[in-house]
Motif scaffolding. Sequence first.
Motif, PDB file in Angstrom:
ATOM      1  N   LEU A  99      40.262  35.141  38.979  1.00 28.15           N
ATOM      2  CA  LEU A  99      39.626  34.621  37.758  1.00 28.15           C
ATOM      3  C   LEU A  99      39.970  35.495  36.560  1.00 28.15           C
ATOM      4  N   TYR A 100      39.920  36.816  36.742  1.00 27.21           N
ATOM      5  CA  TYR A 100      40.269  37.754  35.665  1.00 27.21           C
ATOM      6  C   TYR A 100      41.731  37.588  35.266  1.00 27.21           C
ATOM      7  N   SER A 101      42.611  37.550  36.281  1.00 25.35           N
ATOM      8  CA  SER A 101      44.049  37.438  36.007  1.00 25.35           C
ATOM      9  C   SER A 101      44.369  36.141  35.277  1.00 25.35           C
ATOM     10  N   GLY A 102      43.704  35.048  35.684  1.00 24.13           N
ATOM     11  CA  GLY A 102      43.932  33.762  35.020  1.00 24.13           C
ATOM     12  C   GLY A 102      43.495  33.775  33.573  1.00 24.13           C
ATOM     13  N   SER A 103      42.365  34.426  33.307  1.00 23.66           N
ATOM     14  CA  SER A 103      41.871  34.526  31.939  1.00 23.66           C
ATOM     15  C   SER A 103      42.817  35.351  31.076  1.00 23.66           C
TER      16      SER A 103
ATOM     17  N   ARG B 187      36.776  40.731  32.079  1.00 23.15           N
ATOM     18  CA  ARG B 187      36.164  41.611  33.090  1.00 23.15           C
ATOM     19  C   ARG B 187      34.688  41.295  33.255  1.00 23.15           C
ATOM     20  N   ASN B 188      33.993  41.140  32.131  1.00 26.56           N
ATOM     21  CA  ASN B 188      32.558  40.830  32.192  1.00 26.56           C
ATOM     22  C   ASN B 188      32.318  39.497  32.889  1.00 26.56           C
ATOM     23  N   GLY B 189      33.194  38.521  32.623  1.00 26.08           N
ATOM     24  CA  GLY B 189      33.063  37.220  33.285  1.00 26.08           C
ATOM     25  C   GLY B 189      33.260  37.319  34.786  1.00 26.08           C
ATOM     26  N   SER B 190      34.278  38.095  35.208  1.00 25.90           N
ATOM     27  CA  SER B 190      34.539  38.274  36.641  1.00 25.90           C
ATOM     28  C   SER B 190      33.410  39.036  37.309  1.00 25.90           C
TER      29      SER B 190
ATOM     30  N   GLU C 192      33.053  48.687  42.618  1.00 27.45           N
ATOM     31  CA  GLU C 192      34.005  49.717  42.203  1.00 27.45           C
ATOM     32  C   GLU C 192      35.432  49.308  42.562  1.00 27.45           C
ATOM     33  N   GLN C 193      35.581  48.706  43.738  1.00 27.72           N
ATOM     34  CA  GLN C 193      36.904  48.250  44.160  1.00 27.72           C
ATOM     35  C   GLN C 193      37.410  47.143  43.245  1.00 27.72           C
ATOM     36  N   LEU C 194      36.529  46.200  42.892  1.00 28.65           N
ATOM     37  CA  LEU C 194      36.913  45.122  41.976  1.00 28.65           C
ATOM     38  C   LEU C 194      37.319  45.688  40.627  1.00 28.65           C
TER      39      LEU C 194
END
Length: 602
Positions: free
Chosen positions: A339-343, A364-367, A386-388
Amino acid sequence: MEISSGVLIFSIFLCFFASGSFSIEDFHQAFPIVEPDPGHTKLRLSREGLEAIERITTPIAAVAVIGPYRSGKSFLLNQLLSLSCYEGFGVGHMRDTKTKGIWVWGTPIELDIDGVRTSVFYLDTEGFESIGKSNVYDDRIFALATVMSSVLIYNLPETIREADISRLSFAVELAEEFYGRVKGQDIAFEPAKLLWLIQRDFLQGKSVQEMVDEALRHVPNNDGDKNIDMVNQIRDSLAVMGDNSTAFSLPQPHLQRTKLCDLKDGELEPMYVKKREQLKELVAGIIRPKIVQGKHLNGKEFISFLEQILEALNKGEIPSTGSLVEVFNKGILERCLKLYSGSMAALHLPVSEKHLEDTHQKSRNGSMKVFDEQHFGRHHAKKSVEQLDEEIQKVYKNFIMGNEYQSSKLCEALYTKCEEKMDQLQVLRLPSMAKFNVGFLQCNQSFEVECVGPSKANYERRMKKMLGKSQSLFIKEYNHRLFNWLVAFSLVMVVVGRFIIKFFLIEIGAWVLFIFLETYTRMFWSAESLYYNPVWHFIVATWETLVYSPLLDLDRWAIPMSIILAILILYWRCYGRRKHGSRWLLPLYNNHKSGSNRPRSD
């Protein structure tokens, strides 16, 4: 005889493999679904029992019985399933434990739970504290039963010991991780309901619930014993679980325990039979379909769920809720990262560093918000968060590098374009300061608007230096080139006015210009002094007005206009004078010579 027996064996062998399948036809029996590895420390799946579960298409619920070895778990399950010892789970009377790993009864009980047709499986687990096993193995069995079941029956003979409470540490940790999310719409993972089952004849005048409550009260720890502190913490957590646990007492079925399998209901203690039926109703009343991430699991999904659990529990030397949370959050983490990468991919690089940073924070906040809504666990989920965040930072670094590359590529192209433009302006056929300034301004403005990203500052410095150098060089050469061009132009116009057009005013004007340019430089020793003369400024202003304006760029149209002018002059020379006479323009040179028309003097 030997030949015929060999043929018989070979025929049996062929028939065995001709079947092409080891599929189970009779599911009315117990099957192992999880078995110990050779070292008896870790667990692995057994395909034999998984087939019994995979075939189920309706939602699944599981009832697991756990407890010490030789505590009557298998007999209890047979009683709940209304099976004899010879039909149901194997019952052992010897010193070593009968059940290895986890077994399932192949035929589920079909129940209608809140309008949902549910297949209820009963699971038998290997007893704790048997000979030749490690505590870690027991912990894995307990943890697996806790996670995969909907109702966890903790079968305890006679009383509740400190060790029995300690074993609930994983169940408590699991409940703390997941139970708080169950009541919301997004049910991440619903832990099993804990049923304390105390099997004994007398409860010292107390109800079984009072006995459980007493066992869960704090034990004084004046000496600061760490083990007592740990058990007290478990007690506190179990008390917090509240409505997720139930207590039930079950009297002994008969004094002769070794003959239980041969006794029918009429031979068992009437109170036991009555309480057993109440237990069946209690289990049916509290059981619910297994829910993972808000979804009921069918057979294949339950097996996939089981595989994930085993992967987590076998991951470390000691099974932990942290490893379980990590495995279950793996898929959610991947979706949130996608989702982050797509955004971020929606950005058209290059962009300014601030815009990239703002988009990164928003994405980032959305993910993180999606992860927070869907993730498993509460306390141990911190590691997954933390991993995310680490994975997001890695992707963000790639976007930073890509933005730097695209910014450098774009600014380099704009810089090269402006550099070529400046080089073209340096070699104008008709030098024009106005045209150079317009080109200079256009280059500067287009670069400021179009060049974006982290490379802009560096290229701005290069651009400023290049433009300044080009401007200085143009100004230096401008007056010199214009002077030479005007000298050549005056001589050309002398020839044109004298011999081609034969317009004496053009010739006179050209001679005046030529004489002024040549005599002034001779009188004042250098051409540079001419450039400060007001007459020169007037000449330059006139030149600039003629050569370049927003409507007409004479440098671009000089050659076409020269050709057109040459054609007009040629036409005038050949046909214009003959048709209109020699007086149609201003006075021309009189080319009439003495000839035959002159009157004779004689």
